[in-house]
Design an enzyme around this catalytic site. Structure first.
Site, PDB file in Angstrom:
ATOM      1  CB  SER A   1       3.202   1.649   6.107  1.00  0.00           C
ATOM      2  OG  SER A   1       2.031   1.800   6.860  1.00  0.00           O
TER       3      SER A   1
ATOM      4  CG  HIS B   1      -0.351   0.249   2.528  1.00  0.00           C
ATOM      5  ND1 HIS B   1      -0.024  -0.761   3.400  1.00  0.00           N
ATOM      6  CD2 HIS B   1       0.008   1.395   3.149  1.00  0.00           C
ATOM      7  CE1 HIS B   1       0.495  -0.247   4.502  1.00  0.00           C
ATOM      8  NE2 HIS B   1       0.523   1.071   4.376  1.00  0.00           N
TER       9      HIS B   1
ATOM     10  CG  ASP C   1       0.067  -4.087   2.724  1.00  0.00           C
ATOM     11  OD1 ASP C   1       0.212  -3.560   1.601  1.00  0.00           O
ATOM     12  OD2 ASP C   1      -0.014  -3.421   3.773  1.00  0.00           O
TER      13      ASP C   1
END
Length: 368
Positions: free
Chosen positions: A216, A112, A142
């Site tokens: 992230s 993402h 992911d």
């Protein structure tokens, strides 16, 4: 003078005799550095500072930003050179972090973080910047793999997930809110957290280390600088604090190797569907166990069919692992099996305990 010598000399002489006796009785006292503290031992007992771990890991954590084109469709000024020069058609936004996975330029991050990116820029801890190529992605877990044209990088050493325990100290290193590389501290709160709604293919480490947007794809490390996980998600709830999740490092590294070699993540496939067994089903099928799963469908020409499994077989264990929690853990376990691996399946059929050997097949990417 003689009295003074007697007063001082006798205690000194006695002290020497005692010291010699101690050295003879306890030879370890003669070892150099016996009274010095061992840094490794001190860290295991709870270090005052984690700066050594950060120094080891920080060069292996990068900031990632992307250039994304906004969708103006057929705006009349889109082809105007002056508009292109002064408008914000292309925007460079610090979006996340990444982890150096190899010395020759492979970098792990979250899918993402780079989704819909036209260009990907990687900034290293020394401030230098490289454009990165996107090698491949695995949206289901992911994860994404990047490659920069650089050699002699310092990769992080991945720690095995089964070595981690609840209560272990961890540090999150990343680029929260684009402010630059930042370190936060916490502990492992859970080691096998299943998030079916997020990814059915892996479990997560849960931690209370502060993780924010921009972390992230960054590193979750232990107190010695080893990579524990890839920071991936936070619980999006205003009333919740200190709940974030990381993909275990060994799973992420295996995914990287698969993407580089095959172009996709290799996952195991058994070829049957199953449901948890309710107390009513236990009574209906006259089962003696209430922990396990019941086979609801067997795919034709699948490993399960070849192993002789049938619909309504009651599976009680796989490789001596009891199926007593939920299907999420089972799916994660199966997906991490490598094709060709042989596993033992214990099951009950018509009240009779049986077992079979099943050879794990390959789950094709188009079946996911």
């Amino acid at each position: 003078m003689k009295r003074l010598l007697d007063f001082v000399g006798l205690p000194v002489f006695a002290g020497v005799i005692i010291a010699v006796a101690l050295l003879l009785l306890f030879p370890q006292l003669r070892q150099p550095g016996f009274l010095q503290s061992d840094p490794q031992t001190s860290e295991q007992q709870g270090p005052v500072s984690y700066s050594r771990a950060v120094r080891i890991a920080a060069p292996g954590v990068v900031n990632i930003s992307t250039t994304q084109k906004r969708n103006f469709q057929n705006h009349p000024l889109l082809n105007n050179p002056l508009f292109q020069q002064y408008s914000d058609i292309n925007s460079n936004n610090p979006l996340g972090s990444g982890v150096v996975a190899s010395s020759d330029g492979y970098i792990l991050t979250n899918y993402h973080v780079i989704d819909n990116a036209n260009e990907i820029l990687v900034q290293f801890s020394d401030g230098s910047i490289e454009f990165a190529d996107l090698i491949g992605t695995d949206p289901k877990s992911d994860l994404a793999v990047l490659k920069v044209p650089r050699e002699n990088l310092t990769p992080l050493h991945a720690r095995r997930s089964e070595e981690m325990q609840i209560g272990d100290v961890v540090l999150a290193i990343g680029n929260p809110w684009g402010v630059g590389q930042t370190v936060s501290q916490g502990i492992i709160s859970a080691t096998d957290r299943g998030l079916q709604q997020f990814s059915p293919y892996t479990y997560f480490f849960q931690t209370d280390a502060a993780v924010n947007p921009g972390n992230s794809g960054g590193a979750l490390i232990d107190a010695y600088g080893n990579l524990v996980g890839i920071s991936t998600a936070i619980l999006n709830n205003r009333e919740a604090t200190g709940i974030s999740f990381a993909i275990p490092a060994d799973y992420a590294m295996q995914a990287l190797e698969d993407i580089v070699e095959y172009g996709y993540v290799v996952r195991g496939w058994l070829g049957f569907s199953a449901d948890l067994v309710s107390p009513d089903a236990v009574k209906a099928f006259k089962l003696q166990h209430n922990e396990g799963i019941i086979v609801t469908q067997v795919s034709p020409n699948s490993p399960a069919e070849q192993a002789g499994l049938l619909t309504y077989d009651f599976i009680t264990g796989i490789n001596d692992i009891p199926l007593s929690v939920n299907n999420t853990n089972l799916n994660q376990y199966i997906n991490r099996l490598r094709p060709g691996t042989q596993i033992n399946i214990d099951f009950i059929r018509n009240g009779r305990a049986m077992s079979t050997i099943l050879t794990v097949g390959l789950r094709r990417p188009d079946e996911e």
